[in-house]
Each structure stands twice: as C-alpha cells, then as structure tokens.
Design a protein around this motif. Structure first.
Motif, mmCIF file in Angstrom:
data_model
loop_
_atom_site.group_PDB
_atom_site.id
_atom_site.type_symbol
_atom_site.label_atom_id
_atom_site.label_comp_id
_atom_site.label_asym_id
_atom_site.label_seq_id
_atom_site.Cartn_x
_atom_site.Cartn_y
_atom_site.Cartn_z
ATOM 1 N N LYS A 85 0.842 -1.207 0.000
ATOM 2 C CA LYS A 85 0.000 0.000 0.000
ATOM 3 C C LYS A 85 0.878 1.258 0.000
ATOM 4 C CE LYS A 85 -2.646 1.079 3.693
ATOM 5 N NZ LYS A 85 -2.131 2.309 4.108
ATOM 6 N N GLU A 86 1.934 1.224 0.814
ATOM 7 C CA GLU A 86 2.855 2.367 0.894
ATOM 8 C C GLU A 86 3.635 2.527 -0.419
ATOM 9 O OE1 GLU A 86 2.427 0.041 3.160
ATOM 10 O OE2 GLU A 86 1.881 1.075 5.032
ATOM 11 N N GLN A 87 4.011 1.403 -1.037
ATOM 12 C CA GLN A 87 4.702 1.477 -2.339
ATOM 13 C C GLN A 87 3.827 2.198 -3.370
ATOM 14 O OE1 GLN A 87 6.615 -1.926 -4.166
ATOM 15 N NE2 GLN A 87 7.046 -2.880 -2.191
ATOM 16 N N LEU A 88 2.556 1.840 -3.381
ATOM 17 C CA LEU A 88 1.627 2.477 -4.326
ATOM 18 C C LEU A 88 1.502 3.973 -4.041
ATOM 19 C CD1 LEU A 88 -0.988 -0.362 -4.486
ATOM 20 C CD2 LEU A 88 -0.061 0.783 -6.512
ATOM 21 N N GLU A 89 1.412 4.307 -2.778
ATOM 22 C CA GLU A 89 1.295 5.723 -2.394
ATOM 23 C C GLU A 89 2.560 6.496 -2.807
ATOM 24 O OE1 GLU A 89 0.862 6.338 1.824
ATOM 25 O OE2 GLU A 89 1.107 8.511 1.599
ATOM 26 N N ALA A 90 3.722 5.912 -2.508
ATOM 27 C CA ALA A 90 4.992 6.579 -2.830
ATOM 28 C C ALA A 90 5.166 6.719 -4.343
ATOM 29 C CB ALA A 90 6.156 5.788 -2.237
ATOM 30 N N PHE A 91 4.728 5.718 -5.075
ATOM 31 C CA PHE A 91 4.811 5.762 -6.545
ATOM 32 C C PHE A 91 4.011 6.963 -7.058
ATOM 33 C CE2 PHE A 91 3.869 3.106 -10.642
ATOM 34 C CZ PHE A 91 4.894 3.747 -11.309
ATOM 35 N N ARG A 92 2.777 7.086 -6.596
ATOM 36 C CA ARG A 92 1.927 8.196 -7.063
ATOM 37 C C ARG A 92 2.496 9.548 -6.656
ATOM 38 N NH1 ARG A 92 -2.357 4.441 -5.725
ATOM 39 N NH2 ARG A 92 -3.431 3.799 -7.635
ATOM 40 N N ILE A 93 2.970 9.648 -5.428
ATOM 41 C CA ILE A 93 3.539 10.924 -4.953
ATOM 42 C C ILE A 93 4.704 11.336 -5.854
ATOM 43 C CG2 ILE A 93 4.942 11.945 -3.087
ATOM 44 C CD1 ILE A 93 3.123 10.373 -1.108
ATOM 45 N N ILE A 95 5.368 10.338 -8.948
ATOM 46 C CA ILE A 95 4.898 10.663 -10.303
ATOM 47 C C ILE A 95 4.501 12.142 -10.347
ATOM 48 C CG2 ILE A 95 2.984 10.313 -11.936
ATOM 49 C CD1 ILE A 95 3.097 7.299 -11.182
ATOM 50 N N GLU A 96 3.876 12.601 -9.280
ATOM 51 C CA GLU A 96 3.470 14.021 -9.217
ATOM 52 C C GLU A 96 4.691 14.944 -9.271
ATOM 53 O OE1 GLU A 96 0.457 15.156 -9.489
ATOM 54 O OE2 GLU A 96 -0.659 13.277 -9.221
ATOM 55 N N TRP A 97 5.787 14.540 -8.644
ATOM 56 C CA TRP A 97 7.011 15.360 -8.716
ATOM 57 C C TRP A 97 7.461 15.478 -10.168
ATOM 58 C CZ3 TRP A 97 10.509 12.496 -4.570
ATOM 59 C CH2 TRP A 97 9.903 12.605 -3.311
ATOM 60 N N ALA A 98 7.447 14.346 -10.875
ATOM 61 C CA ALA A 98 7.896 14.336 -12.272
ATOM 62 C C ALA A 98 7.028 15.256 -13.123
ATOM 63 C CB ALA A 98 7.881 12.916 -12.822
ATOM 64 N N LEU A 99 5.735 15.219 -12.872
ATOM 65 C CA LEU A 99 4.823 16.081 -13.632
ATOM 66 C C LEU A 99 5.093 17.546 -13.321
ATOM 67 C CD1 LEU A 99 1.510 14.027 -13.352
ATOM 68 C CD2 LEU A 99 2.811 14.507 -15.452
ATOM 69 N N ASN A 102 8.372 18.383 -14.989
ATOM 70 C CA ASN A 102 8.458 18.010 -16.401
ATOM 71 C C ASN A 102 9.710 17.189 -16.726
ATOM 72 O OD1 ASN A 102 7.671 17.836 -19.088
ATOM 73 N ND2 ASN A 102 8.658 19.778 -19.638
ATOM 74 N N VAL A 103 9.926 16.153 -15.926
ATOM 75 C CA VAL A 103 11.035 15.221 -16.164
ATOM 76 C C VAL A 103 10.451 13.804 -16.273
ATOM 77 C CG1 VAL A 103 12.807 16.616 -15.013
ATOM 78 C CG2 VAL A 103 11.468 14.939 -13.685
ATOM 79 N N PRO A 104 11.208 12.885 -16.870
ATOM 80 C CA PRO A 104 10.702 11.510 -16.979
ATOM 81 C C PRO A 104 10.795 10.739 -15.661
ATOM 82 C CG PRO A 104 12.898 11.658 -17.916
ATOM 83 C CD PRO A 104 12.506 13.057 -17.553
ATOM 84 N N ILE A 105 10.083 9.612 -15.608
ATOM 85 C CA ILE A 105 10.248 8.696 -14.480
ATOM 86 C C ILE A 105 10.939 7.429 -14.976
ATOM 87 C CG2 ILE A 105 8.286 9.577 -13.156
ATOM 88 C CD1 ILE A 105 6.618 7.224 -14.113
ATOM 89 N N VAL A 106 11.799 6.885 -14.127
ATOM 90 C CA VAL A 106 12.461 5.612 -14.412
ATOM 91 C C VAL A 106 11.861 4.592 -13.454
ATOM 92 C CG1 VAL A 106 14.646 4.353 -14.386
ATOM 93 C CG2 VAL A 106 14.546 6.671 -15.322
#
Ligand code: ZN
Length: 232
Positions: A85-93, A95-99, A102-106
């Motif tokens: 659950k925390e992995q999913l939350e951290a992933f979304r958080i 992704i928002e930084w990347a947006l 305006n940089v890619p995600i690896v």
C-alpha cells in the motif's frame, strides 16, 4: 571503469537514486564526473516503515535543484509485499514530482509490471513520460507499456538464452527501446556472473541487432535518439 565506458562510446550515464543511504555518494559521483547525471527518488525496495521520511528527504533535494529524472520509483512485489500500500502511495507521490518538474520517471517493476501500468493509466491525459527499466516481461506487458507511450529499457537479460526476451523484442519496433546496464547487476553474456559496467552496452546493442536482423549502427543510432528524447 568510466574510462572503459568512454572508450566504448558511452558519453552520458544516468545514475538512479535508491534512498538516503546512497544519495550523498550518488551526488558526489555526479560532481566528480559531470557526464554522469543523477536521478532523484526513493526506490520501491526502500519503501519501509520510514517511507515518509525518505520521501521528505528526496523531495527536499528536488526543491533545491533539478535532476535528469525521478527514479528509480515503482513497485516491487518480488522481495516483499509488506508495504504494498505504501509502495503504491509513494509511486503516485513521486509521479506528481515528475509532472511538476516536467522530467521523466524511471520505473522499477518486479512481479508488478501490470500493476505499474494500472497506476500509469491514471495519468494517461498528462504529459508523463518514462521508461520501464530492465524490461524482461511478456509480449502483453510490452504492448501495455508501448500503449502508454513509455519506453522499454533493455539490458543484459536479452543475452540470456533462457530468458525469452529476444523473442519478445524481435517483434517490438526500435522506436520504443533504450539500452541500459543496471550495473552492477544483470551482466550480459559473455561476462555473466561478473560485475556489470557501462562499457558492456555494445554487447546489448549487438544482441538486439542480431535478434532483429538489422545493422548495429542502426540500433546505436535509434536507441541513442530515443534516450535523448526521453531524458531531454
Ligand atoms: Zn531496478
């Protein structure tokens, strides 16, 4: 090792972040060797009890300066699902930084590729871009990733006879591929079992050329162009 990489024609190396235990040495390497470009983020295997603290540290770095990508981020259901659950939350958080920047995600995905795809579908209408690093999945997974407009990062696994990755990549257009090592892991044949390094990139390119029946130069040119486009 870096000298050997240069001699092999590598002129830029992208370094993934893991967590606060390695951020300092990561940034030092970039300072010492400016052709090495740092990413920043928290790896899914480092999402534990203290994940909010780790996210705060990485976010602080993002407030201070820019990085080439947010990474590695994603989901790892192979080693431990305790903090799913925390992995999913951290992933979304992240992704928002990347947006916002305006940089890619690896993306690091292990036994979780379609779960990652599911999350990324939430951002389909955004400008989000990125790569599934060290892709070694099925044709179906490859198609899902391509549909999102994401790249497949191809490493040493393509040189492993039993991995079956060659038969998947054979049918994928070069427009979707970038090359990578995942050094020090996943060392390509004939060095398998030893420490991986960036100078082995041509071995991966050669294998893709063989699988797809095209000239090595074409692989080099297109995957370099793809990487430039991804990390622009
Ligand atoms: Zn990874």
């Amino acid at each position: 090792m870096l000298e050997r990489a240069k001699q092999a024609g590598i002129d830029k190396i992208f370094l993934p972040a893991i967590d606060s235990s390695t951020h300092t040495s990561l940034l030092q390497m970039e300072t010492d060797f400016p052709w090495c470009k740092a990413m920043m983020g928290v790896h899914p295997c480092s999402i534990k009890k203290n994940y909010q603290e780790e996210l705060a540290i990485a976010q602080q770095y993002w407030e201070e300066r820019n990085f080439v990508a947010v990474g590695e981020i994603g989901l790892d259901f192979y080693w431990d699902r305790t903090f799913e659950k925390e992995q999913l939350e951290a992933f979304r958080i992240q992704i928002e930084w990347a947006l916002a920047k305006n940089v890619p995600i690896v993306i690091h995905s292990r036994q979780s590729t379609l779960a990652c795809v599911q999350v990324l579908k939430e951002y389909k209408s955004s400008a989000l871009r990125g790569v599934f690093h060290c892709f070694s999945g099925s044709m179906e997974e490859a198609h899902e990733i391509i549909k999102l407009g994401f790249y497949l990062g191809i490493g040493g696994v393509i040189t492993y006879k039993n991995a079956g990755l060659g038969s998947v990549i054979k049918n994928i257009d070069l427009a979707h591929l970038v090359l990578e090592t995942d050094a020090p892991y996943l060392t390509p044949v004939p060095h398998r079992g030893k420490r991986n390094e960036s100078s082995y990139i041509p071995l991966i390119a050669e294998k893709i050329a063989e699988v797809k029946g095209v000239m090595l130069e074409e692989i080099a040119q297109i995957t370099t162009q793809n990487a430039e486009n991804l990390f622009r």
